[in-house]
Enzyme design. Structure first.
Site, PDB file in Angstrom:
ATOM      1  N   GLU A   1       0.863  -1.197   0.000  1.00 44.60           N
ATOM      2  CA  GLU A   1       0.000   0.000   0.000  1.00 44.60           C
ATOM      3  C   GLU A   1       0.886   1.228   0.000  1.00 44.60           C
ATOM      4  O   GLU A   1       2.017   1.169   0.467  1.00 44.60           O
ATOM      5  CB  GLU A   1      -0.837   0.062   1.292  1.00 44.60           C
TER       6      GLU A   1
ATOM      7  N   LYS B   1       2.244   4.635   1.458  1.00 47.31           N
ATOM      8  CA  LYS B   1       2.345   5.176   2.807  1.00 47.31           C
ATOM      9  C   LYS B   1       1.958   6.650   2.728  1.00 47.31           C
ATOM     10  O   LYS B   1       2.743   7.492   2.305  1.00 47.31           O
ATOM     11  CB  LYS B   1       3.767   5.010   3.343  1.00 47.31           C
TER      12      LYS B   1
ATOM     13  N   ASP C   1       1.169  10.324   3.699  1.00 48.98           N
ATOM     14  CA  ASP C   1       1.827  11.184   4.675  1.00 48.98           C
ATOM     15  C   ASP C   1       0.803  12.043   5.405  1.00 48.98           C
ATOM     16  O   ASP C   1       0.506  13.162   5.025  1.00 48.98           O
ATOM     17  CB  ASP C   1       2.867  12.061   3.967  1.00 48.98           C
TER      18      ASP C   1
ATOM     19  N   TYR D   1      -7.054   1.661   6.430  1.00 46.77           N
ATOM     20  CA  TYR D   1      -6.270   0.472   6.082  1.00 46.77           C
ATOM     21  C   TYR D   1      -6.370  -0.660   7.095  1.00 46.77           C
ATOM     22  O   TYR D   1      -5.731  -1.685   6.914  1.00 46.77           O
ATOM     23  CB  TYR D   1      -4.811   0.835   5.798  1.00 46.77           C
TER      24      TYR D   1
ATOM     25  N   LYS E   1      10.820   3.568   2.911  1.00 39.75           N
ATOM     26  CA  LYS E   1      10.780   5.027   2.835  1.00 39.75           C
ATOM     27  C   LYS E   1      11.540   5.516   1.610  1.00 39.75           C
ATOM     28  O   LYS E   1      12.663   5.107   1.379  1.00 39.75           O
ATOM     29  CB  LYS E   1      11.444   5.625   4.093  1.00 39.75           C
TER      30      LYS E   1
ATOM     31  N   CYS F   1       6.228  48.101  -6.825  1.00 40.22           N
ATOM     32  CA  CYS F   1       5.767  46.856  -7.436  1.00 40.22           C
ATOM     33  C   CYS F   1       6.512  46.600  -8.741  1.00 40.22           C
ATOM     34  O   CYS F   1       6.586  47.492  -9.591  1.00 40.22           O
ATOM     35  CB  CYS F   1       4.273  46.952  -7.694  1.00 40.22           C
TER      36      CYS F   1
ATOM     37  N   CYS G   1       3.708  47.145 -11.660  1.00 36.05           N
ATOM     38  CA  CYS G   1       3.031  48.420 -11.952  1.00 36.05           C
ATOM     39  C   CYS G   1       3.715  49.621 -11.317  1.00 36.05           C
ATOM     40  O   CYS G   1       3.243  50.743 -11.460  1.00 36.05           O
ATOM     41  CB  CYS G   1       1.591  48.351 -11.470  1.00 36.05           C
TER      42      CYS G   1
ATOM     43  N   CYS H   1       1.638  44.769  -3.010  1.00 34.07           N
ATOM     44  CA  CYS H   1       1.371  45.896  -3.880  1.00 34.07           C
ATOM     45  C   CYS H   1      -0.061  46.318  -3.580  1.00 34.07           C
ATOM     46  O   CYS H   1      -0.970  45.498  -3.619  1.00 34.07           O
ATOM     47  CB  CYS H   1       1.498  45.469  -5.338  1.00 34.07           C
TER      48      CYS H   1
ATOM     49  N   CYS I   1      -3.128  47.119 -10.513  1.00 29.81           N
ATOM     50  CA  CYS I   1      -1.937  46.398 -10.943  1.00 29.81           C
ATOM     51  C   CYS I   1      -2.418  45.236 -11.811  1.00 29.81           C
ATOM     52  O   CYS I   1      -3.278  44.462 -11.390  1.00 29.81           O
ATOM     53  CB  CYS I   1      -1.207  45.889  -9.700  1.00 29.81           C
TER      54      CYS I   1
HETATM   55  S1  IVH Z   1      -0.012   0.474   8.769  1.00 26.29           S
HETATM   56  C1  IVH Z   1       1.232  -1.115  13.219  1.00 26.29           C
HETATM   57  N1  IVH Z   1      -0.538   1.500   6.420  1.00 26.29           N
HETATM   58  O1  IVH Z   1       2.705   5.389   8.682  1.00 26.29           O
HETATM   59  C2  IVH Z   1       1.097   0.176  12.499  1.00 26.29           C
HETATM   60  N2  IVH Z   1       0.429   2.900   8.066  1.00 26.29           N
HETATM   61  O2  IVH Z   1       5.261   4.626  10.049  1.00 26.29           O
HETATM   62  C3  IVH Z   1       0.840  -0.066  11.068  1.00 26.29           C
HETATM   63  N3  IVH Z   1       0.777   5.204   7.339  1.00 26.29           N
HETATM   64  O3  IVH Z   1       1.608   5.322  12.002  1.00 26.29           O
HETATM   65  C4  IVH Z   1       0.513   1.125  10.293  1.00 26.29           C
HETATM   66  N4  IVH Z   1      -0.033   4.950   5.313  1.00 26.29           N
HETATM   67  O4  IVH Z   1       0.401   6.883  10.351  1.00 26.29           O
HETATM   68  C5  IVH Z   1      -0.040   1.727   7.654  1.00 26.29           C
HETATM   69  N5  IVH Z   1      -1.081   2.280   4.304  1.00 26.29           N
HETATM   70  C6  IVH Z   1      -0.591   2.497   5.532  1.00 26.29           C
HETATM   71  C7  IVH Z   1      -0.109   3.750   5.928  1.00 26.29           C
HETATM   72  C8  IVH Z   1       0.402   3.920   7.211  1.00 26.29           C
HETATM   73  C9  IVH Z   1       0.498   5.806   6.181  1.00 26.29           C
HETATM   74  C10 IVH Z   1       1.402   5.871   8.501  1.00 26.29           C
HETATM   75  C11 IVH Z   1       0.692   5.616   9.798  1.00 26.29           C
HETATM   76  C12 IVH Z   1       1.671   4.915  10.676  1.00 26.29           C
HETATM   77  C13 IVH Z   1       2.974   5.289  10.062  1.00 26.29           C
HETATM   78  C14 IVH Z   1       3.981   4.198  10.337  1.00 26.29           C
END
Ligand code: IVH
Length: 692
Positions: free
Chosen positions: A141, A143, A145, A250, A339, A431, A434, A449, A454
Site C-alpha cells: 500500500e 504510505k 503522509d 487500512y 521510505k 511593485c 506596476c 502591492c 496592478c
Molecule cells: S499500517 C502497526 N498502512 O505510517 C502500524 N500505516 O510509520 C501499522 N501510514 O503510524 C501502520 N499509510 O500513520 C499503515 N497504508 C498504511 C499507511 C500507514 C500511512 C502511517 C501511519 C503509521 C505510520 C507508520
C-alpha cells in the site's frame, strides 16, 4: 471538482427559501417531511460517496450544496427530524475547550523503516526465517503522509474518533472527524467495529489553505501532514470542516481490536464495499521482488499523485501469519515501511526574483543553477517571503540544499555554503509590475502591492467587484474577465462602466443577447447602495459588514477617504489594523483616480442611514458561549438581533452581557475577570419580555 463558489451556489439556491420549509408544516404532514428528510439524506450520502470516496461526482458542487441547504433548512425548522448520522453534521458543531483522552483498544504502533532495497530484502529474509518456509504474500500500500486515526462505529453509527496520541492513549477528535467528507457516518454492520487509517490533506487543499493563510498574514504550514494534524486538532469543528481533510482507511477490527477477516486484503475489500475510502493503489505481491517493483513504480509516479506519500507499506496478508510473527517492543514484525529518499540536491542561487500574486502579495523566488532532482530539472524554488529568507540566512550567490516534497514547487532547505561574492536581497519598494507602492503591514509576513489596478491583481479585483453580495454583476464570470483584461478593454474596474454591448460582441463566444445582458447588469449595479461600493473596492479587512458600519458612521465616501486613522477607529468594529488598511488605501494615487472615475460612473457615494428599529435590547452588546439548552447559538443571535441587540464574538469591556450555556469555558472566565454580567437563556427571555 473545485471548492464551491458562493455565487454559483446562490444562483441555484435562489428559490430555495429557508422559510418555505419552516412555514410548511401547516400544509404538510409530519410523515411527509420526515420522508423527505430521509430521502435527502440518502441522496446526499450517495453523492458524498461518489465525490469524496470514489472521485466520480455526478452533480456539481452547487447542486450538492443546494441539497444540503434544503436538508439543513428542514432540520432547522423541525429539529426532531435531525439524526446523528445526517450529512448536515459535517458543517461542524459546537467548539470545545479541549480534547478528552481515550485509551486505544490495541496500541497504535509505528513501523520499522527500510531505507533501501537491501534493507527490504533483509526484512523479507527474517520473515521467511520466522515462517519456517511456509508460503506467504505481501499486500503493498502507499504510505500516505498524514496522521493515523482510529474510528469506532456502534450500532452501525460513527461513534468515536481517536488520534494516535502516544500509541496507547489518544485524543477524542470525534466532532472534527465528523466533518471529513470521506468518513462514512454510518455503516451496514450492526456489530461494533473499529477502523484505522490516515487523515491526510491533499496537495490542492494544502496549497489553497496556505494561500489563504498568507493572505491573512498567518504563517504557512510546512507540509500537508502538519496542516492535517493542525486541522484535526482544532477546537472549532467548523474550521476543521473548511479544511477539506480526507480519511484513507487500512485496518478493520472488532471492538476488541481483533481482525474480522482472515486476510488483510479481505479487510481492505470489505472497507471499500462499505463506503470507506481505501487507496486503490494497492497490490498483492507474491514475493519481495514484486513488492520492490511496486515501490519503484510509485516512486516514479509519486509527483503525479494528488496527495503526498513518503513510501510504501508492506504487510503480510495472512492474519494467522501476522500473529505468528508478532511484534517487537515498538513495531510489528509482519510489516515494514519502505521510505523514499528525500529528493535533495545542492545548487547555487543565481538570483532572487519577485512576482506579484492575485492578492498583491510579493513572492520572492530563488533562481537556481538548474539541477536534476528525482528526475525533474529544478531551476527555481519558492522563498515565500522576506522572513523566510532571513530565517535561512540566504543571500544571492550562496549554495543551498533544495528539496522537492509536498509543495509542487521545490523549496530551499538550508544554506550549505555561503558564496564568496554573496549579495543580500531586499524587497523592492515599488511593485515590479506596476510600480505601485509596496506595503508590509505590522505583524504580516507578506509585502503587498496596494494598487488594485496592478495588472497582476486586476482579474482578481474584477471578480470580487462583480461578485454576488458586492456589485452583483451576473454574467461577468472568470472567462469574460480573462477576455476583457487580455484584450485590453478593461484596465481597472471603472472601465467596466465604459464598455458597450458592441465592445462585448467582438469577443469570442459572446452573442448579442449575452452582451446586452451583461451591460444591463453593469448598469443596474450603478444604483446599489454605498456599502456595496465600499466593499467592492476590495480594501483589505473591509468586508460587507465593515463597509456597512463605515457607511453608517461617515455617511459619504469623501469623509471616509479624508478620515485620519483615529477618526476611522471611531467607527464601530474598526480597530487599528483595519483603520490602517483603509487609511493607506485612500492615500494611494491609483486608488484616488479609481474612486473619481467610479464617482463619475454614477455609483453611490452617499449613504442615507436606514432607520434602525429599536427594540428592548437596543444599545446592548452580547457574546454567546457554551451549549444553550433551548436553542442553537445562531438562533439566540437572531433573537437578540431582532430585539435590537448586537452580538459580537469576543468578550471585551464593551460587552454588556455574556449569554452562557453548558460547558462555557474561556469566555466565561474572561467575562468574570472584566466584570461583565453573565446571564442564562431564561434571563435573556425575561429581558426581552420585560422591556416590551
Ligand atoms: S499500517 C502497526 N498502512 O505510517 C502500524 N500505516 O510509520 C501499522 N501510514 O503510524 C501502520 N499509510 O500513520 C499503515 N497504508 C498504511 C499507511 C500507514 C500511512 C502511517 C501511519 C503509521 C505510520 C507508520
Amino acid at each position: 471538482m473545485m471548492p464551491m463558489r458562493w455565487n454559483e451556489c446562490e444562483i441555484i439556491l435562489g428559490p430555495l427559501e429557508v422559510y418555505d420549509y419552516s412555514e410548511a408544516p401547516v400544509k404538510t404532514s409530519a410523515h411527509h417531511l420526515s420522508e423527505e428528510a430521509e430521502s435527502l439524506r440518502a441522496e446526499l450520502r450517495r453523492h458524498e460517496h461518489l465525490y469524496y470516496v470514489l472521485d466520480q461526482p455526478e452533480i456539481t458542487d452547487a447542486e450538492y450544496d443546494a441539497l444540503m441547504r434544503r436538508l439543513q433548512a428542514l432540520e432547522t425548522a423541525h429539529p426532531d427530524l435531525r439524526t446523528p448520522d445526517s450529512p448536515t453534521v459535517r458543517v461542524g458543531g459546537q467548539p470545545r475547550e479541549g480534547f478528552r483522552k481515550i485509551p486505544h483498544s490495541v496500541n497504535m504502533l509505528s513501523l520499522d523503516n527500510a531505507l533501501n532495497e537491501d534493507e527490504l530484502r533483509a526484512f523479507d529474509a527474517r520473515v521467511q526465517d520466522l515462517l519456517e518456509g511456509a508460503p506467504y504474500r505481501y499486500v503493498a500500500e502507499l504510505k500516505m503522509d498524514g496522521l493515523s486515526m482510529a474510528a469506532r462505529y456502534k450500532d452501525g453509527m460513527f461513534d468515536l474518533a481517536i488520534t494516535r496520541g502516544d500509541g496507547s492513549v489518544g485524543e477524542d477528535v470525534t466532532e472534527n472527524a465528523r466533518t471529513i467528507r470521506s468518513m462514512p457516518l454510518r455503516v451496514e454492520r450492526s456489530e461494533p467495529i473499529e477502523v484505522r487509517g490516515e487523515v491526510v490533506m491533499n496537495r490542492a487543499s494544502f496549497d489553497r489553505l496556505n494561500l489563504e493563510r498568507e493572505d491573512q498574514g498567518l504563517t504557512r504550514f510546512a507540509n500537508p501532514r502538519n496542516a492535517a494534524a493542525g486541522s484535526l486538532r482544532l477546537l472549532e469543528p467548523s474550521v476543521t470542516a473548511s479544511r477539506r481533510l480526507d480519511y484513507y482507511t487500512y485496518f478493520l477490527f472488532d471492538e476488541n481490536g481483533r481482525h474480522v477477516f482472515p486476510t488483510h486484503w479481505e479487510s481492505l475489500e470489505w472497507l471499500t464495499s462499505h463506503g470507506f475510502k481505501v487507496n486503490p493503489k494497492r497490490r498483492i505481491c507474491a514475493d519481495v521482488d514484486e513488492a520492490i517493483a511496486f515501490c519503484r513504480e510509485f516512486e516514479a509516479e509519486r509527483e503525479m499523485l494528488p496527495y503526498e506519500i513518503d513510501g510504501v507499506v508492506l504487510k503480510i496478508d495472512s492474519i494467522a501469519q501476522q500473529t505468528q510473527l508478532g511484534f517487537t517492543a515498538k513495531a510489528p514484525r509482519w510489516a515494514i515501511a519502505f521510505k523514499y529518499a528525500a529528493r535533495q540536491v545542492d545548487t547555487e542561487v543565481l538570483d532572487i526574483e519577485v512576482s506579484v500574486g492575485r492578492t498583491g502579495a510579493l513572492t520572492p523566488t530563488a533562481v537556481l543553477a538548474p539541477k536534476l532532482v528525482g528526475g525533474v530539472t529544478v531551476s527555481r524554488a519558492t522563498l515565500h517571503n522576506e522572513d523566510e529568507i532571513a530565517r535561512l540566512g540566504l543571500e544571492i550567490g550562496d549554495t543551498v540544499i533544495v528539496e522537492r516534497s509536498g509543495d509542487v514547487i521545490p523549496k530551499v532547505v538550508r544554506v550549505k555554503l555561503q558564496g564568496s561574492h554573496r549579495k543580500p536581497f531586499h524587497m523592492p519598494k515599488q511593485c515590479p509590475v506596476c510600480e505601485g507602492r509596496i506595503v508590509r503591514e505590522e505583524g504580516e509576513a507578506a509585502s503587498r502591492c496596494i494598487n488594485p489596478n496592478c495588472p497582476a491583481r486586476l482579474k482578481e479585483s474584477i471578480g470580487h467587484f462583480a461578485s454576488r453580495g458586492v456589485m452583483n454583476i451576473d454574467g461577468l464570470g472568470d472567462v469574460l474577465i480573462d477576455q476583457l483584461v487580455d484584450s485590453g478593454l478593461v484596465k481597472n474596474v471603472a472601465d467596466l462602466y465604459d464598455i458597450t454591448a458592441a465592445d462585448l460582441e467582438k469577443l469570442e463566444r459572446m452573442g448579442p443577447k449575452s452582451a446586452a445582458n451583461v451591460i444591463h447588469n453593469i448598469n443596474r449595479s450603478r444604483f446599489l447602495p454605498m456599502p456595496r461600493v465600499i466593499s467592492a473596492l476590495g480594501i483589505r479587512f473591509v468586508g460587507e459588514r465593515t463597509a456597512e458600519l463605515l457607511a453608517g458612521h461617515f455617511g459619504t465616501m469623501d469623509k471616509i477617504a479624508a478620515a485620519t486613522r483615529e477618526e476611522l477607529q471611531g467607527a464601530e468594529e474598526v480597530g487599528p489594523r483595519v483603520a490602517e488598511s483603509i487609511y493607506v488605501y485612500f492615500r494611494e494615487p491609483h486608488n484616488q483616480a479609481l474612486i473619481e472615475r467610479l464617482r463619475r460612473a454614477g455609483l453611490s457615494f452617499e449613504y442615507t442611514v436606514r432607520e434602525k428599529k429599536d427594540g428592548p435590547l437596543t444599545g446592548l452588546t452580547f457574546v454567546i458561549t457554551g451549549t444553550l439548552a433551548g436553542m442553537t447559538r445562531d438562533e439566540a443571535k437572531k433573537v437578540i438581533e431582532i430585539a435590537g441587540g448586537k452580538v459580537t464574538s469576543a468578550v471585551t469591556r464593551k460587552t454588556s452581557f455574556l449569554l452562557a450555556g453548558e460547558e462555557a469555558g474561556s469566555k466565561l472566565d474572561k467575562a468574570r475577570s472584566l466584570n461583565v454580567s453573565v446571564i442564562g437563556e431564561a434571563e435573556l427571555a425575561e429581558m426581552i419580555a420585560r422591556d416590551k
